[in-house]
Scaffold this motif. Structure first.
Motif, PDB file in Angstrom:
ATOM      1  N   THR A 169       5.933  17.063  -5.159  1.00  0.00           N
ATOM      2  CA  THR A 169       5.495  16.070  -4.294  1.00  0.00           C
ATOM      3  C   THR A 169       4.327  17.004  -3.530  1.00  0.00           C
ATOM      4  N   THR A 176       6.363  22.086   0.514  1.00  0.00           N
ATOM      5  CA  THR A 176       7.516  22.888   0.443  1.00  0.00           C
ATOM      6  C   THR A 176       8.528  22.735   1.579  1.00  0.00           C
ATOM      7  N   GLY A 177       9.848  22.965   1.633  1.00  0.00           N
ATOM      8  CA  GLY A 177      10.456  23.100   2.589  1.00  0.00           C
ATOM      9  C   GLY A 177      10.353  23.873   3.817  1.00  0.00           C
ATOM     10  N   THR A 194      10.551  23.293  -3.512  1.00  0.00           N
ATOM     11  CA  THR A 194       9.806  22.172  -3.857  1.00  0.00           C
ATOM     12  C   THR A 194      10.932  20.876  -3.936  1.00  0.00           C
ATOM     13  N   ASN A 195      10.348  19.796  -4.438  1.00  0.00           N
ATOM     14  CA  ASN A 195      11.289  18.791  -4.526  1.00  0.00           C
ATOM     15  C   ASN A 195      12.095  18.688  -6.008  1.00  0.00           C
ATOM     16  N   GLU A 220      14.548  20.957  -7.611  1.00  0.00           N
ATOM     17  CA  GLU A 220      15.605  22.239  -7.393  1.00  0.00           C
ATOM     18  C   GLU A 220      15.208  23.338  -8.640  1.00  0.00           C
TER      19      GLU A 220
END
Ligand code: NAP
Length: 321
Positions: free
Chosen positions: A262, A271-272, A278-279, A281
């Protein structure tokens, strides 16, 4: 035939990738770093610091350090702890299968490498004007980073190209050092936010050359001036300056990851919050490829450390399942 599945593959070898390599090598994950391949003077392994001369803001070097030397040190530090570095360019990835699949230039149908986790640190590049002299003069009066290089232009006359927030921010920062900063913009209207426009217009050291493009950068070994073209009249003129900052935008190196990771509307990986996740895992991102805001070697290195720690923890859980 693909090599055995790696625990961690790191794509990219700038400060983010090499810091991730140092941390994951010290965690005994034997990372494989695919460092890229030189395709031109402005595109080589090691990232943007390979294009700079003195780096004076990286902590730990009171006398400063040359960009390429700093990268060589990071590289040997990663190798010392067992990282493996290969000089290839990733041409394709598939993050929808696990182990993740990666192909390099000489790829066949089979993936060249597979990995349980991947750290993406492919960086971003400054958009350049496309002039012949740029490769020769970058780091010699030509710069893409005012924070990095402004200090070298104390009491000198310099110019910034661009009309967006970056150009104005750079010009305002540079006005602390330079005696005069000329903003060269191709239109007569700025793209930058109103507040930045006001700050630049009110700054007595900053002046504007409107409807102007840089046709040529003058100087063999260092920047001595520019030749300008007036886009309305076609008139040519020259400006004597000892420094030229190009601030016409950046482009993250994310073409490889379209439709898999994403991204925001400018192509930077998302990023979170406070994480390198990232989207997907098991896929992490660090450095300029996911940072439009800070873009510093030290912030890239810091986020490389975060990505290595995130990957290490993720792998522990993955193997515990
Ligand atoms: P930008 O907004 O895309 O502006 C690029 C500027 O460079 C434009 O003025 C453009 O001219 C000019 N330009 C592009 N290509 C050119 C070329 N080949 N020759 C000459 N001029 C050229 O990029 P940015 O300034 O890097 O900003 C990127 C994003 O970050 C924006 O959303 C911006 O708001 C944000 N940002 C925010 C801050 C802040 O808030 N402090 C600071 C920096 C960046 P035209 O206007 O004619 O297209």
């Amino acid at each position: 035939m693909p090599t055995p599945t790696h625990e961690v593959i790191i794509i990219g070898s700038g400060p983010a990738g090499l810091t991730a390599a140092i941390y994951s090598a010290r965690a005994d994950l034997k990372p494989l770093i695919i460092e890229g391949e030189p395709s031109s003077t402005s595109d080589q392994p090691g990232g943007q610091l390979m294009l700079t001369t003195d780096v004076e803001n990286f902590p730990g070097f009171p006398e400063g350090v040359m960009g390429p030397d700093l990268m060589a040190n990071m590289r040997s530090q990663a190798l010392r702890f067992g990282a493996e570095i290969i000089t290839e360019k990733v041409s394709k990835v598939n993050f929808s299968n696990h182990p993740f699949e990666l192909w390099t230039n000489n790829s066949t149908d089979e993936p060249t490498y597979t990995a349980n986790s991947v750290i993406v640190s492919t960086g971003a590049r400054s958009i350049m004007l496309g002039l012949e002299a740029e490769n020769r003069l970058i780091g010699h009066g030509l710069s893409t980073c005012a924070t990095c290089d402004g200090f070298f232009f104390r009491d000198q006359e310099i110019a910034v190209v661009g009309g967006g927030d970056s150009a104005l921010e750079e010009a305002i920062f540079l006005s602390r050092f330079a005696s005069k900063v000329t903003i060269i913009h191709r239109r007569d209207e700025l793209r930058a936010s109103k507040i930045m426009q006001q700050r630049a217009l009110n700054n007595s050291k900053i002046s504007f050359l409107w409807n102007s493009t840089v046709e040529e950068i003058i100087g063999e070994e260092k920047v001595e001036g520019v030749t300008l073209n007036n886009t309305l009249t076609g008139e040519k003129s020259s400006l004597n300056i000892s420094g030229l900052f190009i601030a016409i935008g950046h482009r993250p190196n994310t073409d490889l990851f379209v439709d898999q990771l994403t991204m925001d509307e400018s192509g930077y990986l998302l990023t979170g919050a406070d994480r390198s996740t990232t989207n997907i895992e098991g896929v992490f991102a660090c450095g300029d490829v996911q940072d439009q805001r800070y873009r510093q070697a030290i912030t890239a290195a810091g986020s490389g450390c975060m990505a290595a720690l995130d990957a290490e923890r993720w792998l522990e859980n993955f193997h515990d399942k």
